[in-house]
Design a protein around this motif. Structure first.
Motif, PDB file in Angstrom:
ATOM      1  N   LEU A 176      96.335  16.240 -29.854  1.00 50.77           N
ATOM      2  CA  LEU A 176      95.982  15.838 -28.495  1.00 50.77           C
ATOM      3  C   LEU A 176      96.416  16.863 -27.449  1.00 50.77           C
ATOM      4  O   LEU A 176      95.917  16.851 -26.318  1.00 50.77           O
ATOM      5  CB  LEU A 176      96.598  14.478 -28.169  1.00 50.77           C
ATOM      6  CG  LEU A 176      96.045  13.293 -28.974  1.00 50.77           C
ATOM      7  CD1 LEU A 176      96.786  12.010 -28.616  1.00 50.77           C
ATOM      8  CD2 LEU A 176      94.549  13.132 -28.732  1.00 50.77           C
ATOM      9  N   LYS A 177      97.330  17.754 -27.822  1.00 50.48           N
ATOM     10  CA  LYS A 177      97.796  18.773 -26.879  1.00 50.48           C
ATOM     11  C   LYS A 177      96.796  19.923 -26.750  1.00 50.48           C
ATOM     12  O   LYS A 177      96.955  20.786 -25.893  1.00 50.48           O
ATOM     13  CB  LYS A 177      99.154  19.320 -27.336  1.00 50.48           C
ATOM     14  CG  LYS A 177     100.251  18.265 -27.413  1.00 50.48           C
ATOM     15  CD  LYS A 177     101.529  18.847 -27.973  1.00 50.48           C
ATOM     16  CE  LYS A 177     102.612  17.775 -28.129  1.00 50.48           C
ATOM     17  NZ  LYS A 177     103.857  18.321 -28.723  1.00 50.48           N
ATOM     18  N   LEU A 178      95.772  19.922 -27.594  1.00 51.41           N
ATOM     19  CA  LEU A 178      94.813  21.027 -27.626  1.00 51.41           C
ATOM     20  C   LEU A 178      93.605  20.800 -26.720  1.00 51.41           C
ATOM     21  O   LEU A 178      92.737  21.664 -26.616  1.00 51.41           O
ATOM     22  CB  LEU A 178      94.332  21.252 -29.068  1.00 51.41           C
ATOM     23  CG  LEU A 178      95.425  21.568 -30.089  1.00 51.41           C
ATOM     24  CD1 LEU A 178      94.830  21.702 -31.478  1.00 51.41           C
ATOM     25  CD2 LEU A 178      96.189  22.828 -29.700  1.00 51.41           C
ATOM     26  N   GLY A 179      93.519  19.622 -26.095  1.00 52.01           N
ATOM     27  CA  GLY A 179      92.408  19.354 -25.192  1.00 52.01           C
ATOM     28  C   GLY A 179      91.653  18.092 -25.547  1.00 52.01           C
ATOM     29  O   GLY A 179      91.809  17.535 -26.639  1.00 52.01           O
ATOM     30  N   LYS A 180      90.821  17.632 -24.594  1.00 49.23           N
ATOM     31  CA  LYS A 180      90.090  16.375 -24.775  1.00 49.23           C
ATOM     32  C   LYS A 180      89.141  16.411 -25.962  1.00 49.23           C
ATOM     33  O   LYS A 180      88.879  15.382 -26.591  1.00 49.23           O
ATOM     34  CB  LYS A 180      89.304  16.051 -23.492  1.00 49.23           C
ATOM     35  CG  LYS A 180      90.180  15.686 -22.304  1.00 49.23           C
ATOM     36  CD  LYS A 180      89.331  15.317 -21.095  1.00 49.23           C
ATOM     37  CE  LYS A 180      90.210  14.920 -19.919  1.00 49.23           C
ATOM     38  NZ  LYS A 180      89.393  14.543 -18.723  1.00 49.23           N
ATOM     39  N   GLU A 181      88.608  17.596 -26.283  1.00 48.02           N
ATOM     40  CA  GLU A 181      87.670  17.689 -27.395  1.00 48.02           C
ATOM     41  C   GLU A 181      88.342  17.431 -28.740  1.00 48.02           C
ATOM     42  O   GLU A 181      87.670  17.242 -29.754  1.00 48.02           O
ATOM     43  CB  GLU A 181      86.983  19.060 -27.407  1.00 48.02           C
ATOM     44  CG  GLU A 181      87.901  20.245 -27.667  1.00 48.02           C
ATOM     45  CD  GLU A 181      88.570  20.788 -26.411  1.00 48.02           C
ATOM     46  OE1 GLU A 181      89.081  21.921 -26.470  1.00 48.02           O
ATOM     47  OE2 GLU A 181      88.571  20.064 -25.396  1.00 48.02           O
ATOM     48  N   HIS A 182      89.668  17.401 -28.740  1.00 50.11           N
ATOM     49  CA  HIS A 182      90.406  17.129 -29.974  1.00 50.11           C
ATOM     50  C   HIS A 182      90.834  15.659 -30.074  1.00 50.11           C
ATOM     51  O   HIS A 182      91.525  15.280 -31.017  1.00 50.11           O
ATOM     52  CB  HIS A 182      91.643  18.026 -30.061  1.00 50.11           C
ATOM     53  CG  HIS A 182      91.301  19.477 -30.255  1.00 50.11           C
ATOM     54  ND1 HIS A 182      91.190  20.056 -31.500  1.00 50.11           N
ATOM     55  CD2 HIS A 182      91.038  20.450 -29.344  1.00 50.11           C
ATOM     56  CE1 HIS A 182      90.879  21.332 -31.362  1.00 50.11           C
ATOM     57  NE2 HIS A 182      90.774  21.599 -30.070  1.00 50.11           N
ATOM     58  N   ASP A 183      90.415  14.856 -29.098  1.00 50.46           N
ATOM     59  CA  ASP A 183      90.716  13.418 -29.124  1.00 50.46           C
ATOM     60  C   ASP A 183      89.704  12.736 -30.045  1.00 50.46           C
ATOM     61  O   ASP A 183      88.739  12.114 -29.599  1.00 50.46           O
ATOM     62  CB  ASP A 183      90.656  12.846 -27.705  1.00 50.46           C
ATOM     63  CG  ASP A 183      91.211  11.434 -27.637  1.00 50.46           C
ATOM     64  OD1 ASP A 183      91.777  10.968 -28.646  1.00 50.46           O
ATOM     65  OD2 ASP A 183      91.073  10.801 -26.576  1.00 50.46           O
ATOM     66  N   LEU A 184      89.922  12.858 -31.334  1.00 49.87           N
ATOM     67  CA  LEU A 184      88.949  12.427 -32.330  1.00 49.87           C
ATOM     68  C   LEU A 184      88.806  10.913 -32.401  1.00 49.87           C
ATOM     69  O   LEU A 184      89.741  10.165 -32.095  1.00 49.87           O
ATOM     70  CB  LEU A 184      89.364  12.959 -33.709  1.00 49.87           C
ATOM     71  CG  LEU A 184      89.552  14.472 -33.830  1.00 49.87           C
ATOM     72  CD1 LEU A 184      90.004  14.831 -35.237  1.00 49.87           C
ATOM     73  CD2 LEU A 184      88.271  15.198 -33.470  1.00 49.87           C
TER      74      LEU A 184
END
Length: 218
Positions: A176-184
């Motif tokens: 989740l610290k890598l950005g919204k696109e990683h909010d799987l």
């Protein structure tokens, strides 16, 4: 605090494939412990005890206490090699855990109350579990054996994301610290008709090799 489990081990002096084969014939598993400030140590473990432990979820996500003649080291299982068709564990890798350093590991997800939810009660809704485990980061003392997801309110059209998970104190999800696109997406509740239409959607038409012109080949 996570529950720990003790596993008795013995030091292994013989190395090489021949020595490993002899161990396996004697119902032992060759293994190695590495990490931290200590050198890697070759060990052997009783196969039956590990085989029984491997049937439990905690074996893969909990801190284990490896006991070597009373000397206990806290470790995590990092790799397990299985025989391709026999019920036999061939080798194990354990990594030492420093109680003062954060660790990163995968823990299983437990889905609760799905059958009691509006989506679960409807025959027209398909609920899919997109993930069955999640990588977390925490201190060893805060490591959970699993993370629960309460789906009692799940309705058609709902999507449960990683950011929706209720994490224990001291636990975070590095993704989740890598950005919204990683909010799987973790759980998706779709209408059965949507699922069927998605599955039946025609794939992009391929051009037969015989239809490729000289112009296309340039």
């Amino acid at each position: 605090m996570a529950t720990t489990h003790e596993i008795k081990v013995e030091r292994r002096t013989d190395e090489g494939k021949g020595a490993s084969r002899r161990l396996r014939h004697a119902a032992k598993i060759p293994a190695i412990v590495y990490g931290g400030e200590l050198k890697p140590v070759s060990i052997q473990i009783d196969h039956e005890a590990i085989w029984l432990a491997s049937q439990h979820e905690w074996f893969y996500s909990s801190i284990l206490d490896l006991s070597l003649g009373g000397d206990v080291q806290k470790v995590l299982l990092r790799d397990m090699q299985r025989h391709p068709f026999k019920q036999q564990i061939m080798h194990l890798d354990f990594q030492r855990v420093n109680e003062n350093e954060a660790l990163r590991t995968a823990v299983p997800l437990h889905f609760l109350n799905e059958d009691k939810s509006p989506a679960g009660k409807s025959a027209e809704v398909v609920v899919t579990h997109e993930l069955n485990e999640v990588v977390i980061e925490c201190l060893p003392q805060d490591l959970p054996e699993y993370i629960e997801i309460d789906l009692s309110e799940l309705a058609v059209g709902d999507i449960v994301h990683l950011s929706d998970l209720k994490l224990p104190n001291g636990v975070s999800i590095p993704e989740l610290k890598l950005g919204k696109e990683h909010d799987l997406a973790v759980v998706i509740a779709k209408h059965g008709k949507e699922e069927a239409e998605s599955a039946d959607a025609p794939a992009a038409a391929e051009v037969p090799a015989s239809k490729v012109t000289k112009k296309d080949q340039k």
